[in-house]
Design a protein around this motif. Sequence first.
Motif, PDB file in Angstrom:
ATOM      1  N   SER A  64       0.859  -1.196   0.000  1.00 38.36           N
ATOM      2  CA  SER A  64       0.000   0.000   0.000  1.00 38.36           C
ATOM      3  C   SER A  64       0.888   1.236   0.000  1.00 38.36           C
ATOM      4  CB  SER A  64      -0.848   0.057   1.267  1.00 38.36           C
ATOM      5  OG  SER A  64      -1.507  -1.146   1.495  1.00 38.36           O
TER       6      SER A  64
ATOM      7  N   TYR B 189      -6.985  -1.372   0.636  1.00 35.05           N
ATOM      8  CA  TYR B 189      -6.268  -1.515   1.915  1.00 35.05           C
ATOM      9  C   TYR B 189      -5.129  -0.503   1.992  1.00 35.05           C
ATOM     10  CZ  TYR B 189      -8.848  -5.788   2.639  1.00 35.05           C
ATOM     11  OH  TYR B 189      -9.859  -6.677   2.831  1.00 35.05           O
TER      12      TYR B 189
ATOM     13  N   ASP C 153      -2.701  -0.767   4.495  1.00 32.68           N
ATOM     14  CA  ASP C 153      -1.684  -1.261   5.429  1.00 32.68           C
ATOM     15  C   ASP C 153      -1.026  -2.556   4.954  1.00 32.68           C
ATOM     16  OD1 ASP C 153      -3.971  -2.763   5.564  1.00 32.68           O
ATOM     17  OD2 ASP C 153      -3.988  -2.936   7.756  1.00 32.68           O
ATOM     18  N   LEU C 154      -0.938  -2.754   3.654  1.00 33.18           N
ATOM     19  CA  LEU C 154      -0.402  -4.046   3.197  1.00 33.18           C
ATOM     20  C   LEU C 154       1.066  -3.960   2.802  1.00 33.18           C
ATOM     21  CD1 LEU C 154      -3.260  -5.592   1.025  1.00 33.18           C
ATOM     22  CD2 LEU C 154      -2.853  -5.751   3.486  1.00 33.18           C
ATOM     23  N   ASP C 155       1.801  -4.995   3.138  1.00 35.78           N
ATOM     24  CA  ASP C 155       3.186  -5.141   2.679  1.00 35.78           C
ATOM     25  C   ASP C 155       3.471  -6.643   2.578  1.00 35.78           C
ATOM     26  OD1 ASP C 155       5.774  -4.876   1.948  1.00 35.78           O
ATOM     27  OD2 ASP C 155       6.494  -4.089   3.863  1.00 35.78           O
TER      28      ASP C 155
ATOM     29  N   LYS D 208      -9.022 -10.802   4.382  1.00 32.74           N
ATOM     30  CA  LYS D 208      -8.142 -10.518   5.522  1.00 32.74           C
ATOM     31  C   LYS D 208      -6.680 -10.627   5.086  1.00 32.74           C
ATOM     32  CE  LYS D 208     -10.073 -12.101   9.556  1.00 32.74           C
ATOM     33  NZ  LYS D 208     -10.243 -13.105  10.625  1.00 32.74           N
TER      34      LYS D 208
ATOM     35  N   GLN E 250      -4.070  -9.119   5.712  1.00 33.11           N
ATOM     36  CA  GLN E 250      -3.016  -8.872   6.719  1.00 33.11           C
ATOM     37  C   GLN E 250      -2.451 -10.176   7.290  1.00 33.11           C
ATOM     38  OE1 GLN E 250      -6.065  -7.555   6.712  1.00 33.11           O
ATOM     39  NE2 GLN E 250      -5.846  -5.338   6.548  1.00 33.11           N
TER      40      GLN E 250
ATOM     41  N   ASN F 182       2.357 -12.507   4.929  1.00 35.82           N
ATOM     42  CA  ASN F 182       3.597 -11.732   5.012  1.00 35.82           C
ATOM     43  C   ASN F 182       4.449 -12.031   3.767  1.00 35.82           C
ATOM     44  OD1 ASN F 182       6.303 -11.503   7.447  1.00 35.82           O
ATOM     45  ND2 ASN F 182       5.404  -9.950   6.176  1.00 35.82           N
TER      46      ASN F 182
END
Length: 329
Positions: free
Chosen positions: A97, A105, A107-109, A209, A211, A214
């Motif tokens: 993001s 979203y 907050d994604l990485d 979901k 999050q 990883n």
Amino acid sequence: MYNLTVIPGDGIGPEVTEAALHVIDALEVNFNYTTVYAGEGCFKETGTTIPEETIDLAKQSDATLFGAVTTVPGTKSSIITLRKELELYANLRPVKSYPGIDSLYKDLDILIVRENTEGLYSGIEEYTSEGATATRIITMAASEKICRFAFNQAKNSGRTKVTAVHKANMLQKTDGIFRKEFFNVAEGFPEIESDEKYVDAAAMFLVYKPQIFNVIVTTNLFGDILSDEGAGLVGGLGLAPSANIGDKNALFEPVHGSAPDIAGAGISNPSAMILSAIMMLNYLGESYEAQKLENALLNVLNHSKVLTPDLGGSAKTMEMAEEIRSKLI
Ligand code: NAD
């Protein structure tokens, strides 16, 4: 001085390539570029989508930048040929993001690590009397190699979990091997959590979901599909870069194709190509210049109105590239 092979390709490929070269030219890294051809335009000129000269040059270079090509039905795919010839077994596709981007979203990485040389893209397809078949090749060696690569990427980038995505309940032999190799490799990385998801469930969780992910490691077709899905979570294909890494060579390209619907209008988003160039700089060990370019791009994405239409602006590709270049400090 790095020797760079540049393959602009077709459609929006040449314009995003020109934009990326315009910004990296302003960095304190010296590149010696050689532009060569592949794709539909090349086929019309030379009768092949991927000349030997292009492959040879890419093999001799420090890195290759690839724009995008239009697929020519009935011919061999230039990008798949390059991945095979250069033995680029790992395809890295970050799903990240960016501040200021209107996306599902914020907050994604996630890092998707896709096996790049076999699976359903092995290129073995044939007609039968009843239809056609495609051969899905999964080897122990390639599965072990890509899983080890994914755990090493996790370890070296401070990530904490690797999820294997497969369909071993249905594809018991092929994905059974992939799954077994994954858990064998995982034993050597006790500090990193390892888990698994069936690809259908993974597709659902990526939307519902994301999050929970990883690093994802998966086979060729699943990785191709899930990474486009991932791009859709964080602002679209205009923001999705990728790296193809082998033991001797590396090639960097946006996830998107030649986008015939907007080709020629000069409005393609150059960010995916510039983010791919940032991955290239990191691969070459130029992490300071990579960070500088990333900061300039993030600054523009977050604060500037000089954005292409897919990002809500009205700028042309080269205007956005110029804006990014002007923010390099
Ligand atoms: P595409 O990625 O070219 O385009 C999908 C959609 O995303 C289109 O609406 C397009 O306008 C938009 N889009 C893509 N990149 C964009 C950008 N930088 N800025 C703004 N919008 C962007 O996929 P497609 O239309 O399915 O395929 C077109 C051609 O590209 C086909 O011939 C396909 O086989 C080929 N292709 C090539 C590659 C590659 O070169 N590696 C990858 C995928 C598809």
